[in-house]
Design an enzyme around this catalytic site. Sequence first.
Site, PDB file in Angstrom:
ATOM      1  N   LYS A 177      35.257  32.963  42.721  1.00 10.63           N
ATOM      2  CA  LYS A 177      36.638  32.627  43.081  1.00 10.63           C
ATOM      3  C   LYS A 177      36.747  32.131  44.523  1.00 10.63           C
ATOM      4  CE  LYS A 177      39.278  36.109  42.433  1.00 10.63           C
ATOM      5  NZ  LYS A 177      39.424  36.801  43.730  1.00 10.63           N
TER       6      LYS A 177
ATOM      7  N   THR B 286      34.302  30.938  46.413  1.00  9.94           N
ATOM      8  CA  THR B 286      33.565  29.673  46.489  1.00  9.94           C
ATOM      9  C   THR B 286      34.406  28.521  45.958  1.00  9.94           C
ATOM     10  OG1 THR B 286      31.470  30.859  46.246  1.00  9.94           O
ATOM     11  CG2 THR B 286      31.454  28.504  45.742  1.00  9.94           C
TER      12      THR B 286
ATOM     13  N   ARG C  17      41.091  36.153  52.731  1.00  6.17           N
ATOM     14  CA  ARG C  17      41.019  37.491  53.309  1.00  6.17           C
ATOM     15  C   ARG C  17      39.754  37.633  54.150  1.00  6.17           C
ATOM     16  NH1 ARG C  17      40.892  41.347  48.386  1.00  6.17           N
ATOM     17  NH2 ARG C  17      39.744  39.587  47.535  1.00  6.17           N
TER      18      ARG C  17
ATOM     19  N   LYS D 290      28.375  44.213  46.766  1.00  5.61           N
ATOM     20  CA  LYS D 290      29.042  42.947  46.502  1.00  5.61           C
ATOM     21  C   LYS D 290      28.614  41.841  47.463  1.00  5.61           C
ATOM     22  CE  LYS D 290      33.704  41.061  45.762  1.00  5.61           C
ATOM     23  NZ  LYS D 290      33.728  40.018  46.795  1.00  5.61           N
TER      24      LYS D 290
ATOM     25  N   ALA E 209      42.226  45.393  46.905  1.00  4.23           N
ATOM     26  CA  ALA E 209      42.879  44.733  45.774  1.00  4.23           C
ATOM     27  C   ALA E 209      43.242  45.695  44.654  1.00  4.23           C
ATOM     28  CB  ALA E 209      41.988  43.621  45.236  1.00  4.23           C
TER      29      ALA E 209
ATOM     30  N   PHE F  96      40.361  40.089  42.729  1.00 11.53           N
ATOM     31  CA  PHE F  96      40.056  40.412  41.337  1.00 11.53           C
ATOM     32  C   PHE F  96      40.666  39.383  40.378  1.00 11.53           C
ATOM     33  CE2 PHE F  96      39.718  45.011  42.926  1.00 11.53           C
ATOM     34  CZ  PHE F  96      38.351  44.890  43.115  1.00 11.53           C
TER      35      PHE F  96
ATOM     36  N   PHE G  61      27.417  26.545  35.736  1.00 13.70           N
ATOM     37  CA  PHE G  61      26.068  27.027  36.002  1.00 13.70           C
ATOM     38  C   PHE G  61      25.074  26.120  35.280  1.00 13.70           C
ATOM     39  CE2 PHE G  61      28.344  30.611  37.486  1.00 13.70           C
ATOM     40  CZ  PHE G  61      27.487  31.413  38.222  1.00 13.70           C
TER      41      PHE G  61
ATOM     42  N   TRP H 197      29.621  24.908  44.433  1.00 16.57           N
ATOM     43  CA  TRP H 197      28.522  25.697  44.999  1.00 16.57           C
ATOM     44  C   TRP H 197      27.345  24.790  45.345  1.00 16.57           C
ATOM     45  CZ3 TRP H 197      23.412  26.675  43.867  1.00 16.57           C
ATOM     46  CH2 TRP H 197      22.823  27.764  44.530  1.00 16.57           C
TER      47      TRP H 197
END
Length: 556
Positions: A71, A73, A94, A105, A273, A301, A382, A410
């Site tokens: 998200k 990225t 954020r 994470k 979150a 999230f 991907f 990405w």
Amino acid sequence: MAFRSDIEIAQAAELLPITEIAESLGVGADAVELYGPYKAKLDTRALRDAPRTGKLILVTAINPTPAGEGKTTTSVGLADALSALGNKTVLCLREPSLGPVFGVKGGAAGGGYAQVVPMEDINLHFTGDFHAVGAANNLLAAMLDNHIQQGNALDIDPRRIVWRRAVDMNDRQLRSIVCGLGGRANGVPREDGFDITVASEIMAVLCLARDLLDLKARLARMVVAYTRGGQPVTAHDLRAEGAMTALLKDALKPNLVQTLEHTPALVHGGPFANIAHGCNSISATETALRLGDYVVTEAGFGADLGAEKFLDIKCRAGGLRPSAVVIVATVRALKHHGGAAKADLGVENLTALEQGLPNLLQHVENVTKVFALPCVVAVNAFPTDTEAELRRVEEACRALGVHVARSEVWAKGGRGGEALAREVLRLCTQPNDFRFCYDAAAPIEDKLNAIATRIYHADGAVLTANAKKQAQQLAALGYDKLPICMAKTQYSFSDDPALLGAPRGFTVTVRELRVSAGAGFLVALTGEIMTMPGLPKAPAAERIDVDENGVISGLF
């Protein structure tokens, strides 16, 4: 081309002086407070009279999975793509917490060729905002315990203290402690505990405050304990808001950095979150809307948590109106929601994909039907995705009248997000009838049921006897007209993390209600929500190092 890690890509980037980034936004040197050559704080007082003319774009996602959705990225890449198409764009994100950075994470600066930089600074300390929040939090805790020690003139019930200390680190050892031991001179013995700094109400207050006076007023309203007669005790009762505001006055100013492609980025605030609303600050968002034509932001999230709180809490508090919503999904994550094992997510599996698609489609329907906002699905591509899988996602979304754009930011940066950017630009020209999920003036249980039935598609919200009693007490104290902040697992629409996809035939159990009077919402706790995470068996901190030249490795 050889594979390069996120930190290697970031360290190889050529950054522009942050003064040039500010100049590109029309911000004069008198409003720029430098923190080295590549980061700064903005003094927003000179910008307050400028109109908010920018269009606000929210990036959200399906329910997160171990496969990852990308998200942040996608948000960075979309902002770069909008800039590349000739639009004056500002990114709002954020700030990362040190807990996830050193935990499991990792950081929160994007990835690959869609990152905000300087990546190491942003992930480690940055401009000290989180330390200021922690210091203000713990000052209030110290003043509360000192008041009791010095005679307890407010008649505070030591068994009903609700204000905990905070530290910005995953440390399970501090979840539950006993403090005040060692004799009368060392305080009154009682049970206590620590929250991670991002779970502190002060973080939520910082991110919802419009200016210093609003910040001080919100800090003053925070409830820290209850008297033996059941009345709330606030920070104002302890005369603590002035000193806390002094600690936070610089932290309130948005932080300016840049992306790898030199798009301006305001990275500011980071409320949890789950226990809070999971969005960057209103101060940063308002500033971006005054400076840019398009503002890209994200919420924590999936859309059932972050987007719902962004729309029902932040937009309500800030008078914000989004122009478009982007819902990020991956084929891999959808197959996980359809029952595929993590080890098999790289193998074509149209059956699992079909079974996982309802999760995405329910988020789409919530955004377009409940909140009446236009949206586009961004498929974060991907290499293992097959054409058949990608086409099936597109077909399912188009059946709901929603466009799908493949995103390759990405690997390609802004160039990989141009299709998404063009669809977002189109959506921003469409009229929308944005509305909230519920009326804030409705009774507490009605608001809980609205979120449970309309967003989660549950049969309703069920309050435990304890929660029902708390709802009555909160109403008697005048807190019942506040919006609801649901504290729920991020992995499912339900309160059971094992129920993937788009489950039906369930209820959401609210076990506890808390008031965050300074932030301006009620927190409804469901399931087992932790406000102090722990480190995993192999924490990311074990892989982080620094060489003799001060070059950091291992961050991601």
